[in-house]
Motif scaffolding. Structure first.
Motif, short mmCIF file in Angstrom:
data_model
loop_
_atom_site.label_atom_id
_atom_site.label_comp_id
_atom_site.label_asym_id
_atom_site.label_seq_id
_atom_site.Cartn_x
_atom_site.Cartn_y
_atom_site.Cartn_z
N MET A 79 0.82 -1.21 0.00
CA MET A 79 0.00 0.00 0.00
C MET A 79 0.86 1.26 0.00
O MET A 79 0.48 2.28 -0.60
CB MET A 79 -0.94 -0.01 1.20
CG MET A 79 -2.01 -1.10 1.15
SD MET A 79 -2.97 -1.08 -0.39
CE MET A 79 -3.78 0.52 -0.26
N ILE A 80 2.02 1.19 0.65
CA ILE A 80 2.94 2.33 0.61
C ILE A 80 3.41 2.56 -0.82
O ILE A 80 3.39 3.70 -1.34
CB ILE A 80 4.15 2.08 1.54
CG1 ILE A 80 3.70 2.06 3.00
CG2 ILE A 80 5.23 3.15 1.32
CD1 ILE A 80 4.78 1.60 3.97
N ALA A 81 3.86 1.50 -1.47
CA ALA A 81 4.34 1.63 -2.85
C ALA A 81 3.21 2.02 -3.79
O ALA A 81 3.41 2.83 -4.72
CB ALA A 81 4.97 0.31 -3.29
N HIS A 82 2.06 1.47 -3.60
CA HIS A 82 0.91 1.79 -4.47
C HIS A 82 0.54 3.27 -4.38
O HIS A 82 0.18 3.90 -5.38
CB HIS A 82 -0.28 0.92 -4.08
CG HIS A 82 -1.44 1.03 -5.02
ND1 HIS A 82 -2.45 1.95 -4.84
CD2 HIS A 82 -1.75 0.35 -6.16
CE1 HIS A 82 -3.34 1.83 -5.81
NE2 HIS A 82 -2.93 0.87 -6.62
N ALA A 83 0.65 3.81 -3.17
CA ALA A 83 0.27 5.21 -2.97
C ALA A 83 1.35 6.19 -3.41
O ALA A 83 1.05 7.29 -3.91
CB ALA A 83 -0.07 5.44 -1.50
N ASP A 84 2.63 5.83 -3.26
CA ASP A 84 3.71 6.80 -3.42
C ASP A 84 4.59 6.62 -4.64
O ASP A 84 5.34 7.52 -5.01
CB ASP A 84 4.60 6.79 -2.17
CG ASP A 84 3.85 7.20 -0.92
OD1 ASP A 84 2.80 7.86 -1.05
OD2 ASP A 84 4.29 6.86 0.19
N SER A 85 4.52 5.44 -5.30
CA SER A 85 5.38 5.23 -6.47
C SER A 85 4.81 5.96 -7.68
O SER A 85 3.60 6.07 -7.86
CB SER A 85 5.49 3.73 -6.79
OG SER A 85 6.25 3.55 -7.97
N ALA A 86 5.74 6.44 -8.52
CA ALA A 86 5.35 7.08 -9.78
C ALA A 86 5.50 6.13 -10.96
O ALA A 86 5.21 6.51 -12.10
CB ALA A 86 6.19 8.34 -10.00
N ASN A 87 5.95 4.90 -10.69
CA ASN A 87 6.16 3.92 -11.74
C ASN A 87 4.89 3.08 -11.90
O ASN A 87 4.52 2.36 -10.98
CB ASN A 87 7.36 3.03 -11.37
CG ASN A 87 7.76 2.09 -12.49
OD1 ASN A 87 6.92 1.51 -13.16
ND2 ASN A 87 9.06 1.92 -12.67
N PRO A 88 4.25 3.14 -13.07
CA PRO A 88 2.98 2.41 -13.25
C PRO A 88 3.10 0.91 -13.00
O PRO A 88 2.17 0.28 -12.48
CB PRO A 88 2.60 2.70 -14.70
CG PRO A 88 3.32 3.96 -15.05
CD PRO A 88 4.60 3.92 -14.28
N ARG A 89 4.24 0.32 -13.37
CA ARG A 89 4.40 -1.12 -13.17
C ARG A 89 4.52 -1.46 -11.69
O ARG A 89 4.02 -2.51 -11.23
CB ARG A 89 5.61 -1.62 -13.95
CG ARG A 89 5.40 -1.61 -15.47
CD ARG A 89 6.60 -2.15 -16.20
NE ARG A 89 7.77 -1.30 -16.00
CZ ARG A 89 8.99 -1.60 -16.43
NH1 ARG A 89 9.22 -2.76 -17.05
NH2 ARG A 89 10.00 -0.77 -16.22
N ILE A 90 5.19 -0.59 -10.93
CA ILE A 90 5.28 -0.79 -9.48
C ILE A 90 3.90 -0.63 -8.85
O ILE A 90 3.50 -1.43 -7.98
CB ILE A 90 6.28 0.19 -8.84
CG1 ILE A 90 7.68 0.03 -9.44
CG2 ILE A 90 6.30 0.03 -7.32
CD1 ILE A 90 8.33 -1.29 -9.13
N VAL A 91 3.18 0.38 -9.27
CA VAL A 91 1.83 0.61 -8.74
C VAL A 91 0.93 -0.60 -8.99
O VAL A 91 0.20 -1.06 -8.11
CB VAL A 91 1.22 1.89 -9.36
CG1 VAL A 91 -0.25 2.02 -8.96
CG2 VAL A 91 2.00 3.12 -8.92
N THR A 92 1.00 -1.14 -10.21
CA THR A 92 0.18 -2.31 -10.55
C THR A 92 0.58 -3.53 -9.74
O THR A 92 -0.27 -4.24 -9.18
CB THR A 92 0.30 -2.63 -12.04
OG1 THR A 92 -0.19 -1.51 -12.80
CG2 THR A 92 -0.52 -3.86 -12.40
N LEU A 93 1.88 -3.80 -9.65
CA LEU A 93 2.37 -4.94 -8.89
C LEU A 93 1.98 -4.81 -7.42
O LEU A 93 1.49 -5.78 -6.81
CB LEU A 93 3.89 -5.05 -9.01
CG LEU A 93 4.56 -6.12 -8.13
CD1 LEU A 93 4.07 -7.52 -8.51
CD2 LEU A 93 6.09 -6.03 -8.24
N ALA A 94 2.18 -3.63 -6.86
CA ALA A 94 1.86 -3.42 -5.45
C ALA A 94 0.36 -3.62 -5.20
O ALA A 94 -0.03 -4.23 -4.20
CB ALA A 94 2.29 -2.03 -5.01
#
Length: 220
Positions: A79-94
């Motif tokens: 949830m931290i990565a999903h909320a704060d990452s700017a990388n779409p692939r990281i957001v999707t994976l998280a």
């Protein structure tokens, strides 16, 4: 049943010593026996499923409790990565990890409730796994992040956040896979085995993606 209209026959049945009492008592004995049999059957039906459920100190209960805690940290990091990452692939994976593991927590907690067991136990972490004491460090199960690592992840931004998340989740998945594989070997419960195998397959697939992303994001 044919009812006799012969007054003599009726008199013989009703006469003292004529066996009428014995004949009248037999239906009551049959009814009593039927009621007793039904009562025993109901009691057995209530008792046998309970005896078939894993107990409080079972491998299954220990695994579900520990893996619920293990999953909860993965959900938090995701949830931290999903909320704060700017990388779409990281957001999707998280997002995928958070949804999957939150759903699996639901399965595990529901089974514990169905077994009339507490969602948390008094046993030490990993007590259900033989010779697992060395894999618990400072109370943390295999692959779990330390409080300091979680704090650093919350403060990270940009590429640093992405790399930290992937690195922590990679270790987390490796630890979780180890636990799930052990549960498959030790458990006799087909539902627990199914869920553990689902965890192994899903997290192995995510590990391949994590490794690919780390190679792309880490500085040469």
């Amino acid at each position: 049943m044919t009812v006799s209209t012969d007054s003599g026959a009726a008199a013989d049945v009703a006469a003292p010593g004529g066996g009428g009492a014995a004949h009248r008592s037999q239906p009551w004995l049959a009814v009593a026996a039927l009621i007793l049999g039904l009562a025993l059957g109901v009691a057995a039906g209530l008792l046998i499923p309970r005896l078939g459920h894993p107990g409080n100190s079972s491998v299954e209960a220990g695994f579900l409790r520990d893996m619920s805690t293990h999953h909860a940290q993965a959900v938090e990091m995701s949830m931290i990565a999903h909320a704060d990452s700017a990388n779409p692939r990281i957001v999707t994976l998280a997002g995928d990890i958070a949804l999957t593991q939150h759903g699996q927590i639901g399965y595990m907690q529901a089974w514990l409730r169905d077994w009339d067991l507490s969602p948390t136990g008094t046993d030490a972490p990993m007590a259900w796994m033989p010779d697992a004491s060395g894999s618990v460090v400072n109370g943390l199960m295999p692959g779990m992040a330390t409080p300091e690592q979680l704090d650093a992840l919350r403060k990270a931004t940009g590429n640093t956040l992405d790399v930290q998340f992937l690195t922590l989740m990679r270790a987390h998945h490796l630890g979780g896979i180890h636990m799930a594989q052990e549960a498959i070997e030790l458990s006799d419960d087909k539902n627990v085995d199914w869920l553990a195998q689902t965890m192994v397959s899903g997290q192995q697939g995510e590990l391949a993606l994590i490794d690919t992303l780390l190679k792309e994001l880490q500085p040469a």
